[in-house]
Write a protein that holds these residues in place. Structure first.
Motif, PDB file in Angstrom:
ATOM      1  N   LEU A 244       0.785  -1.224   0.000  1.00  0.00           N
ATOM      2  CA  LEU A 244       0.000   0.000   0.000  1.00  0.00           C
ATOM      3  C   LEU A 244       0.822   1.281   0.000  1.00  0.00           C
ATOM      4  N   GLY A 245       1.973   1.267  -0.653  1.00  0.00           N
ATOM      5  CA  GLY A 245       2.710   2.505  -0.849  1.00  0.00           C
ATOM      6  C   GLY A 245       3.881   2.703   0.093  1.00  0.00           C
ATOM      7  N   ASP A 246       4.680   3.734  -0.233  1.00  0.00           N
ATOM      8  CA  ASP A 246       5.987   3.951   0.369  1.00  0.00           C
ATOM      9  C   ASP A 246       6.829   2.685   0.243  1.00  0.00           C
ATOM     10  N   TYR A 247       6.864   2.203  -0.973  1.00  0.00           N
ATOM     11  CA  TYR A 247       7.631   1.016  -1.354  1.00  0.00           C
ATOM     12  C   TYR A 247       9.110   1.253  -1.075  1.00  0.00           C
ATOM     13  N   PHE A 248       9.599   2.415  -1.490  1.00  0.00           N
ATOM     14  CA  PHE A 248      10.972   2.822  -1.184  1.00  0.00           C
ATOM     15  C   PHE A 248      10.938   4.181  -0.490  1.00  0.00           C
TER      16      PHE A 248
ATOM     17  N   TRP B 103       1.105   3.257  -4.497  1.00  0.00           N
ATOM     18  CA  TRP B 103       1.914   4.481  -4.406  1.00  0.00           C
ATOM     19  C   TRP B 103       1.758   5.164  -3.059  1.00  0.00           C
ATOM     20  N   GLY B 104       2.884   5.584  -2.479  1.00  0.00           N
ATOM     21  CA  GLY B 104       2.883   6.395  -1.265  1.00  0.00           C
ATOM     22  C   GLY B 104       3.585   7.719  -1.502  1.00  0.00           C
ATOM     23  N   ASN B 105       3.563   8.585  -0.497  1.00  0.00           N
ATOM     24  CA  ASN B 105       4.168   9.912  -0.662  1.00  0.00           C
ATOM     25  C   ASN B 105       5.672   9.849  -0.849  1.00  0.00           C
ATOM     26  N   HIS B 106       6.335   8.815  -0.292  1.00  0.00           N
ATOM     27  CA  HIS B 106       7.783   8.702  -0.471  1.00  0.00           C
ATOM     28  C   HIS B 106       8.149   8.086  -1.823  1.00  0.00           C
ATOM     29  N   ASP B 107       7.148   7.558  -2.535  1.00  0.00           N
ATOM     30  CA  ASP B 107       7.367   7.097  -3.901  1.00  0.00           C
ATOM     31  C   ASP B 107       7.261   8.245  -4.898  1.00  0.00           C
TER      32      ASP B 107
ATOM     33  N   PRO C 103     -17.945  -7.143  -5.653  1.00  0.00           N
ATOM     34  CA  PRO C 103     -17.433  -6.825  -4.311  1.00  0.00           C
ATOM     35  C   PRO C 103     -15.983  -6.352  -4.424  1.00  0.00           C
ATOM     36  N   THR C 104     -15.688  -5.213  -3.781  1.00  0.00           N
ATOM     37  CA  THR C 104     -14.441  -4.490  -4.046  1.00  0.00           C
ATOM     38  C   THR C 104     -13.693  -4.170  -2.769  1.00  0.00           C
ATOM     39  N   PHE C 105     -12.384  -4.410  -2.798  1.00  0.00           N
ATOM     40  CA  PHE C 105     -11.475  -3.973  -1.739  1.00  0.00           C
ATOM     41  C   PHE C 105     -10.708  -2.771  -2.267  1.00  0.00           C
ATOM     42  N   VAL C 106     -10.647  -1.704  -1.458  1.00  0.00           N
ATOM     43  CA  VAL C 106     -10.046  -0.437  -1.887  1.00  0.00           C
ATOM     44  C   VAL C 106      -8.826  -0.146  -1.026  1.00  0.00           C
ATOM     45  N   PHE C 107      -7.714   0.163  -1.698  1.00  0.00           N
ATOM     46  CA  PHE C 107      -6.478   0.524  -1.024  1.00  0.00           C
ATOM     47  C   PHE C 107      -6.077   1.927  -1.466  1.00  0.00           C
ATOM     48  N   VAL C 108      -5.662   2.753  -0.519  1.00  0.00           N
ATOM     49  CA  VAL C 108      -5.206   4.110  -0.813  1.00  0.00           C
ATOM     50  C   VAL C 108      -4.213   4.497   0.277  1.00  0.00           C
ATOM     51  N   HIS C 109      -3.117   5.132  -0.078  1.00  0.00           N
ATOM     52  CA  HIS C 109      -2.032   5.313   0.891  1.00  0.00           C
ATOM     53  C   HIS C 109      -2.431   6.216   2.049  1.00  0.00           C
TER      54      HIS C 109
END
Length: 316
Positions: free
Chosen positions: A95-99, A135-139, A215-221
């Protein structure tokens, strides 16, 4: 390469014990049932992988400066644990901030040098199941690095789009990108990197995905509290979530690095999950049952809410 202190080694040893206890409980709780169509997914967040270009001591405070040097072994520990489960995890969502941040603003730098992008991919390539990157803010680095460059790098290095939907066994898994709206545009009058927004094109796309009725799963950083509720008149993420709350099974965010339960504040159940940066046990293990139309957060008993940490299951 970071050196393990006695304290850090002890933490990783405790994590290994936790993993053994959890594997044992997993084997008991999710024993295969004849004819069942249940399947299992895992979520991880905020891995913050670094490289040899990282400047030590760049973080805010002792805890952050210590944790950033352990992001690689902690992600590896989480990966190896997830790989070990049987019945197997079938999909992993990150869910983001991968690096952790950009060592250069030069695009070519990332193809002339081995960087944190390559290090992150090398770790996640060793998952036994597909890993879907968000995607996260550090990405990003929306103050200094054009978003277009980040998108080009992600496509070249990870074959990942800025936002995406993945259909699997009758379910939809959506990763929204809260860095594409005007609050993340450094030329916009309402530029505010601490507030997420999606932009009209993505919002229209998301509404079309939900209109399919799966049916939906939602991901957001960013957690929903830090994402603009409406962006164009009455059109925005929050109204869409409430409108489609019977379709949306769950919304999960990262960014805060702590476990937080927002319950149904925004319509669907909304969790913030903790970061592998601070705890290799920071993962969500979900059982999805198409026959019952239900899901379970299987390791919820591990979670120490409002902290970075999880604790092991106990057999009694």
């Amino acid at each position: 390469m970071a050196h393990l202190t006695r304290r850090s080694f002890g933490a990783l040893t405790a994590a290994a014990l936790t993993a053994n206890l959890t594997r044992s409980l997993w084997a008991r709780e999710v024993a295969p049932q004849s004819g069942s169509r249940k399947f299992y997914i895992a979520l991880i967040a905020d891995t913050h992988i670094i490289d040899d270009f990282y400047v030590k001591g760049s973080e805010n405070g002792v805890e952050d400066n210590e944790s950033i040097l352990l992001t690689t072994p902690r992600l590896i520990a989480a990966r190896d644990f997830i790989n070990s489960l049987n019945p197997a995890i079938e999909q992993v969502f990150l869910l983001g901030d991968y690096f952790h941040n950009y060592p250069s603003q030069d695009y070519d730098f990332y193809f002339k040098n081995k960087t944190r992008l390559d290090n992150a991919k090398a770790i996640t390539d060793q998952f036994k199941m597909p890993v879907h990157i968000g995607w996260g803010n550090h990405d990003y680095d929306v103050r200094r690095v054009p978003r277009e460059m980040s998108h080009k790098l992600f496509k070249a290095k990870f074959n990942t789009e800025p936002y995406w939907a993945f259909d699997y066994k009758g379910y939809k898994f959506v990763h929204l990108n809260n860095f594409l709206g005007s609050t993340q545009d450094n030329k916009a009058p309402n530029f505010n990197p601490s507030m997420g927004s999606l932009g009209e094109e993505q919002l229209q796309w998301f509404e079309a995905q939900l209109a399919e009725g799966k049916p939906t799963f939602v991901f957001v950083h960013y957690p929903l509290i830090a994402v603009q509720d409406v962006e164009f008149k009455d059109f925005g993420l929050h109204p869409l979530l409430r409108k489609h709350q019977d379709t949306i099974q769950l919304v999960v965010s990262g960014h805060v690095h702590k476990w937080v339960d927002f319950a149904h504040t925004y319509g669907p159940q909304h969790y913030i999950m903790a970061a592998t940066r601070y705890d290799p046990n920071a993962y969500m293990l979900l059982e999805i049952d198409p026959d019952q139309g239900s899901w379970r957060f299987l390791n919820a008993g591990l979670v120490q809410w409002s902290t970075h940490y999880s604790k092991p299951y106990h057999s009694s």
